[in-house]
Design a protein around this motif. Sequence first.
Motif, PDB file in Angstrom:
ATOM      1  N   UNK A 189      36.391  29.661  27.163  1.00  0.00           N
ATOM      2  CA  UNK A 189      35.470  28.776  26.454  1.00  0.00           C
ATOM      3  C   UNK A 189      34.597  28.030  27.447  1.00  0.00           C
ATOM      4  N   UNK A 190      35.219  27.605  28.511  1.00  0.00           N
ATOM      5  CA  UNK A 190      34.489  26.825  29.510  1.00  0.00           C
ATOM      6  C   UNK A 190      33.344  27.649  30.108  1.00  0.00           C
ATOM      7  N   UNK A 191      33.663  28.871  30.556  1.00  0.00           N
ATOM      8  CA  UNK A 191      32.558  29.569  31.212  1.00  0.00           C
ATOM      9  C   UNK A 191      31.562  30.154  30.230  1.00  0.00           C
ATOM     10  N   UNK A 232      27.540  25.196  37.054  1.00  0.00           N
ATOM     11  CA  UNK A 232      28.785  24.526  37.444  1.00  0.00           C
ATOM     12  C   UNK A 232      29.897  24.849  36.458  1.00  0.00           C
ATOM     13  N   UNK A 233      29.571  24.755  35.164  1.00  0.00           N
ATOM     14  CA  UNK A 233      30.603  25.029  34.161  1.00  0.00           C
ATOM     15  C   UNK A 233      31.068  26.487  34.256  1.00  0.00           C
ATOM     16  N   UNK A 234      30.122  27.379  34.457  1.00  0.00           N
ATOM     17  CA  UNK A 234      30.505  28.784  34.545  1.00  0.00           C
ATOM     18  C   UNK A 234      31.449  29.005  35.716  1.00  0.00           C
ATOM     19  N   UNK A 235      31.091  28.434  36.850  1.00  0.00           N
ATOM     20  CA  UNK A 235      31.942  28.625  38.031  1.00  0.00           C
ATOM     21  C   UNK A 235      33.321  28.029  37.795  1.00  0.00           C
ATOM     22  N   UNK A 236      33.356  26.807  37.262  1.00  0.00           N
ATOM     23  CA  UNK A 236      34.652  26.160  37.044  1.00  0.00           C
ATOM     24  C   UNK A 236      35.473  26.956  36.036  1.00  0.00           C
ATOM     25  N   UNK A 237      34.801  27.459  34.999  1.00  0.00           N
ATOM     26  CA  UNK A 237      35.528  28.233  33.999  1.00  0.00           C
ATOM     27  C   UNK A 237      36.103  29.506  34.598  1.00  0.00           C
ATOM     28  N   UNK A 238      35.314  30.186  35.386  1.00  0.00           N
ATOM     29  CA  UNK A 238      35.802  31.430  35.986  1.00  0.00           C
ATOM     30  C   UNK A 238      36.946  31.145  36.959  1.00  0.00           C
ATOM     31  N   UNK A 239      37.022  29.915  37.427  1.00  0.00           N
ATOM     32  CA  UNK A 239      38.126  29.549  38.315  1.00  0.00           C
ATOM     33  C   UNK A 239      39.471  29.857  37.673  1.00  0.00           C
ATOM     34  N   UNK A 240      39.509  29.888  36.359  1.00  0.00           N
ATOM     35  CA  UNK A 240      40.768  30.257  35.709  1.00  0.00           C
ATOM     36  C   UNK A 240      41.191  31.653  36.126  1.00  0.00           C
ATOM     37  N   UNK A 245      41.985  25.560  41.578  1.00  0.00           N
ATOM     38  CA  UNK A 245      42.039  24.196  41.044  1.00  0.00           C
ATOM     39  C   UNK A 245      40.716  23.916  40.339  1.00  0.00           C
ATOM     40  N   UNK A 246      40.660  23.320  39.200  1.00  0.00           N
ATOM     41  CA  UNK A 246      41.761  22.715  38.449  1.00  0.00           C
ATOM     42  C   UNK A 246      42.313  23.646  37.359  1.00  0.00           C
ATOM     43  N   UNK A 247      42.030  24.942  37.451  1.00  0.00           N
ATOM     44  CA  UNK A 247      42.471  25.856  36.392  1.00  0.00           C
ATOM     45  C   UNK A 247      43.689  26.657  36.830  1.00  0.00           C
ATOM     46  N   UNK A 263      53.444  40.680  37.756  1.00  0.00           N
ATOM     47  CA  UNK A 263      52.915  39.583  38.561  1.00  0.00           C
ATOM     48  C   UNK A 263      52.019  40.135  39.671  1.00  0.00           C
ATOM     49  N   UNK A 264      52.438  41.263  40.261  1.00  0.00           N
ATOM     50  CA  UNK A 264      51.596  41.888  41.276  1.00  0.00           C
ATOM     51  C   UNK A 264      50.262  42.281  40.688  1.00  0.00           C
ATOM     52  N   UNK A 265      50.307  42.755  39.448  1.00  0.00           N
ATOM     53  CA  UNK A 265      49.076  43.122  38.763  1.00  0.00           C
ATOM     54  C   UNK A 265      48.189  41.900  38.566  1.00  0.00           C
ATOM     55  N   UNK A 266      48.822  40.799  38.100  1.00  0.00           N
ATOM     56  CA  UNK A 266      48.049  39.582  37.842  1.00  0.00           C
ATOM     57  C   UNK A 266      47.443  39.017  39.112  1.00  0.00           C
ATOM     58  N   UNK A 267      48.151  39.219  40.210  1.00  0.00           N
ATOM     59  CA  UNK A 267      47.658  38.637  41.458  1.00  0.00           C
ATOM     60  C   UNK A 267      46.395  39.324  41.915  1.00  0.00           C
ATOM     61  N   UNK A 268      46.180  40.550  41.488  1.00  0.00           N
ATOM     62  CA  UNK A 268      44.987  41.226  41.975  1.00  0.00           C
ATOM     63  C   UNK A 268      43.877  41.341  40.926  1.00  0.00           C
ATOM     64  N   UNK A 269      44.209  41.917  39.759  1.00  0.00           N
ATOM     65  CA  UNK A 269      43.114  42.340  38.867  1.00  0.00           C
ATOM     66  C   UNK A 269      42.277  41.164  38.351  1.00  0.00           C
ATOM     67  N   UNK A 270      42.889  40.155  37.700  1.00  0.00           N
ATOM     68  CA  UNK A 270      42.027  39.072  37.223  1.00  0.00           C
ATOM     69  C   UNK A 270      41.330  38.349  38.366  1.00  0.00           C
ATOM     70  N   UNK A 271      42.002  38.276  39.496  1.00  0.00           N
ATOM     71  CA  UNK A 271      41.395  37.569  40.623  1.00  0.00           C
ATOM     72  C   UNK A 271      40.151  38.311  41.104  1.00  0.00           C
ATOM     73  N   UNK A 272      40.278  39.641  41.202  1.00  0.00           N
ATOM     74  CA  UNK A 272      39.120  40.409  41.642  1.00  0.00           C
ATOM     75  C   UNK A 272      37.978  40.255  40.647  1.00  0.00           C
ATOM     76  N   UNK A 273      38.318  40.333  39.337  1.00  0.00           N
ATOM     77  CA  UNK A 273      37.275  40.177  38.330  1.00  0.00           C
ATOM     78  C   UNK A 273      36.616  38.812  38.469  1.00  0.00           C
ATOM     79  N   UNK A 274      37.462  37.786  38.657  1.00  0.00           N
ATOM     80  CA  UNK A 274      36.929  36.438  38.794  1.00  0.00           C
ATOM     81  C   UNK A 274      35.977  36.325  39.971  1.00  0.00           C
ATOM     82  N   UNK A 275      36.357  36.921  41.103  1.00  0.00           N
ATOM     83  CA  UNK A 275      35.473  36.789  42.268  1.00  0.00           C
ATOM     84  C   UNK A 275      34.186  37.565  42.088  1.00  0.00           C
ATOM     85  N   UNK A 276      34.268  38.743  41.482  1.00  0.00           N
ATOM     86  CA  UNK A 276      33.020  39.457  41.208  1.00  0.00           C
ATOM     87  C   UNK A 276      32.117  38.570  40.354  1.00  0.00           C
TER      88      UNK A 276
END
Lengths: 555, 804
Positions: A189-191, A232-240, A245-247, A263-276
């Motif tokens: 919702x945030x982003x 700013x909101x988009x960036x903070x939202x994607x931080x989830x 922090x703070x998500x 957990x290994x999956x979570x550590x990579x896939x959403x993080x990669x998507x978030x950084x892209x």
Amino acid sequence: MTQALPSTMLAAVSMGEKFVAMWPEAFLFITTCVVMVLGLSKSLPVRRMCAPLAGVGLIGAGLIAAAMTPDTLCPLPSMAMYGKVLAAGIGLVLVCLLAGTVDRDFESDVERTGWFDVIRSKRAEFWAFFLFSLTGLMLTAGADDLILLFLALELTSLPTYVMVAISTRRDRSMEAGVKYFFLGALGAAMFLYGFAFIYGGTGHTGLQDIQREVRAQVDAGGINELTMLGLVLAVVGICFKIAAVPMHFYTPDVYQGSSASMAGYLAFVPKAAGFFAIMLVVSCAGWGFGESRAELPGMLRDVLWIIAVLTMTVGNVLALLQSSVKRILAYSSIAHSGYMLVGVIAGPGLDGRGGEFTRNGLAAVLFYLLSYGVMTVGAFAVLACLERRSRDGEIEEADHVADIRGLCKTHPVLGWIMVVSVVGLLGLPPLLGFFGKLPLFTSAISAGEIPLVVILAINSAIAAYYYLRLAYLCYIDPPETSPNLAPLRATPFGSRRVAGMLSAIGVVVLAVVGGKLADATVTAGRYIPPAGQTQQPERAADDDAPTPEHVVAPH
Amino acid sequence: MVGATLPISIVELLLSGAIAQSGHDAAGHAAAAASHAAPAAGSLGAVTGTLPQWTLLIPFLPLLGCVLCGVCAVLKIRNKLPALITVACLAGAFAATVGAYMQTVGGSGGGGGGGHHAQAAVVKAWDWISFHWRDNPSPSAAPDFVANFSFYVDSLTCLWMLFVTGLATLIGLYASEYMAGDLKTAGYARFYAAFCLFVFSMACLVMGDNLLLLYLGWEGVGLCSYLLIGYFYKKPSAVAAAKKAFIMNRIGDFGLSMGLMLTYVQFGTVEYAKLFPMVQGYLDLAQHGKMSEIPWMVQVIPVLFTLGAFGKSAQLPLYVWLPDAMEGPTPVSALIHAATMVTAGVYLVARFFPLYLCSEWALPIVAWGGALTALLAATIGMAQFDIKRIMAYSTVSQLGFMFAGLGVLGAVGGASHVFTHAFFKAMLFLSCGAVMHGFAGQLDLRKLSGVAWMPGWKIVTLAMFVGCLNLAGFPFITAGFWSKDMIIGDAMGNHGLQAIGWILLFTAGLTAYYTFRVFFRVFAGPVEYHPGDEVHAHADDHGHDHGHGEHAKGDETHDGSESRHASEHFHPHAPGWAINIVLLTLAIASFLIIPLVHPFGKAENTGDGHGHAAAFWSATMVGSSTAGVEPPHAEHAKFLGMTAHEGAMYASIAVGLLGIAVAFVLHYVGRRTAAVSKADAIRLGGVQTAAQHKWYVDELYHFLIVMPLRVLSHIFHAFDKLIVDGLVNLLGWMPRGAGHTVRRTQSGVMHDYALRMAGGVALIVLAIWFLNTPAGDGDDGDAQPPPAAHASVERAEGVEGVRP
């Protein structure tokens, strides 16, 4: 609306190009559908085809992606290709890791009773969701429009909520899944709110159009407040997605609640998507501000700066106190997000120098994503390989730090994978982690972000405590036999061990032959500034206005 | 240099090592070099020819051998395959060296005119290190630092590599028999892997076309030396000796590395082909006597190199490791600690001889260091009883001769002596090794006698005899005589350093004495032997500690009877074919090389003190390399009313024969047992004891260096424990304390998390808001962005909002 006209024409022209750019996703989607159907088959050999077929789909998608051409409508035209190949590559390791995560007891029931209950089977949905999520990751990497970006991000995340919930049969997984879902919805919702503001502030959804509009706003006196708020909101939202922090609050709970493989999956896939996504959103504003004309707009930089510092510090400090390996790795995942944000802040560097691995912060982030993915999957794979039957008859994976004590003696291969992975995460020189962290440091130094580099260095030192503690437990501590608990034994799924070994080999080998990879990331981290750059007098005087060709890495 | 670019250069340096960088074009590097302003250019050290790529076989065949031996070790192969691999690879390397020699020097090496210059060539294996760090590094600009994995081959290189690879091949063959006791353990393959690695490192050292590759080889040979000295790692004394060698070498290596860095600072390059033309400019100044115009840095570099050379070549004050290094297997002692590695220092000085000529201090230091070492080591050698140790001291002493030769401007003499010494000293060591091997580790010359008369020891005796003649400098028929004579002659001819000539002459006499002391006691005289302490534990323990007496039951001497060996069960086993062939080859070779280092007939004719500048083989080899520069002209001293060389020759003939005669009288005439000779009657009291205890140098070092360091370390330890650890613990506690505080936020309750997330976003938005209001009053100090970052945003204020 005068600006909108040429862009729509441009979009119309490149419509066919866009379809071509989505071939990998299309291929993966078709594979997903097949997997979904096969997983419901009554015949065990057919059901077993799910994971190998997913692997085949990933290989195919990766090969197609590798043959792609840059997307001219995106400020980061070459990131899509790298991102898709990366998703396919790490995805392959994840296929090995996730084997046997669901339906284990169910399959033994089927074997015993001879009756296949379609309703209780989770295999089909699990593997289909796995592939959907990776499809989303690929789409995120290739997004050139805010709407597409939002949909892609959600396609990445939504399946993971379910996957977490069904990854073990315990209530904890359910709780984790629910928590993850609700908090994820809040983040989304945030982003989405942010995206709406960006649209409000610029009148466009296409990234390149937004970029051009922002440039026009700057030339007219300054970035629109709505646009800024939206960014700013988009960036903070994607931080989830990247667990910054703070998500970040959900991270340890969700990692611990899900199975180690998940957990290994979570550590990579959403993080990669978030950084892209973050890099794409941030590139709309671009790195053309500040004294050096290579910084983000002040406000955006401050947001990222605060988030980066808080994220790495909170992650590292909290990891010190944990007694659960999964939680340690979860906090380490938070901390690494903070490190990578430094690369985003540093940006692609001045145009004339953007072609160098050590000066391009975006290339650093892309390289770090790969190295972090390899290393963290290795660490989680070790946990996924060790299990015991607890007293209630359920399978319980290794989690407590006592479980990995003396692992190098009891299970030498697993022990060494753990040691190599955590030492790599720590960033000791001969290993991959070092070559991931190095360009983060150097690009930030080039960008003049000295305080940030100092904080990054201090955090790396703090992180040494818990990483070395893990290595120490594996390598030096004697094995511990607790009378209350059944001894750990190796999981019957050999492919998880393969995933761990692949990761450990990657940590060593990629560090040695990383030159080509570094070149690839430099190409992928290419940033095209908006067309109106010439209005900045200093730059025009310095060197002739850099056309996109000049920005291309010299390799 | 902008502040931020320097750290990047350092990490680029790291990066280029591990992440293979695409090679930059090395051409055009001269532009960068030119900024360092050499006074003038010259042809010194310039590349004048090309060599085919197979020259690379010289270093890389031994490396291949090392890898294959490693594979043998992994596969647990327990036969002589590693030896076979090694000998084959090294023989191949030797053949390649001969080929490279033919290409470089051609057929004109032996008898060509003095003016003939062999070509110098650079053969590149691959780009190794190459990067920029100055500003504006466009990829096409010449890199600021280049060190390629490439090899500089000129006649000096050939001279060294010929005996390195040749002797390594022979000694590898010898070791196949000598090390056979370890066949059933993993040691055999390990030994040969390190052996091959040593030859590879030595090749890098000698052939490298830049100082960095030389340094790599330098450290490589040091490592291999460490590994091989400590080969019997279960034996504490071997481990201690290995450590001692390594640490002593570190001190020297420090000097070399400082010299390397200063060379780059001063000249802007470490590549010989670019370095030497720049040195030429300073050399011209030196030859015109304008020493004061040469920057002090240029003068300091060779002094630092000297420190490195003295460490590696075991000269005063860093010589003490070499005698202890005899704990290693004898083939190692022969190859590494007698023939090749220890001459690396001599090579360094010879290679950088032009640079040494540019320094006022370096060559005198080399000369005096060498001469004093020669004398000191010879006096110690006279009083020892362990024959291998005597040979070790004689090596130190002979290395001193070589340095003294270089120091008195006699590069040809020094290099020739390296060449001849490699042959005869290897032969001596291998003979001693054969004795040690046959008599179960016995090395005490008081417990062995009359080996020559035992069956099967003829070839060993012959080799030993030839080696002793060479070492003692027996006139005319030995190569060692000619090369040593050249050094003494050069020293006598040097006006300022004639004292060194006298020291060397005296030392030559001592050398002749202690050499033949060994021969007359061990090989001649009545037959008697006591086995060493390896009768039962041959493989694990090659000890030669003469303090042990439990196996040698016949410590009390039995007068008169033949064959009074100590143990009835012990029979010495004579060496087999491999050892004999190697010894015989070496013995013959040591005669064959005489013409190569043979100045007479040509030398005297020229009439001046530098007579040997005339062409004979080794003079050509040295003369057409970078060591072949003409030293500043000085008046040549006369000696005994003749030219220095002529006079020195007669003097050294007399001294050498006298030494042999004294040894004959004291140790052969009338000796009836192994233990007692006439020399025992001569009581020198404290002097003898002191010499036997190596003049207490080890104890002195211990007192002067180790003890203060130990005291200091205790003080620092206390400081560390109390203050530093306290601070560290405090620092370590802080994050944990912070963690305890922040931990409370992780309650696990979902709506708490949601609240905190929303709150966090709100806080960030607020913080940004305050940070960016023009008044700047809401600044929380946590994130102070540079003022420039505000610029664009501040302008945003007041611009009205929504556009569409």
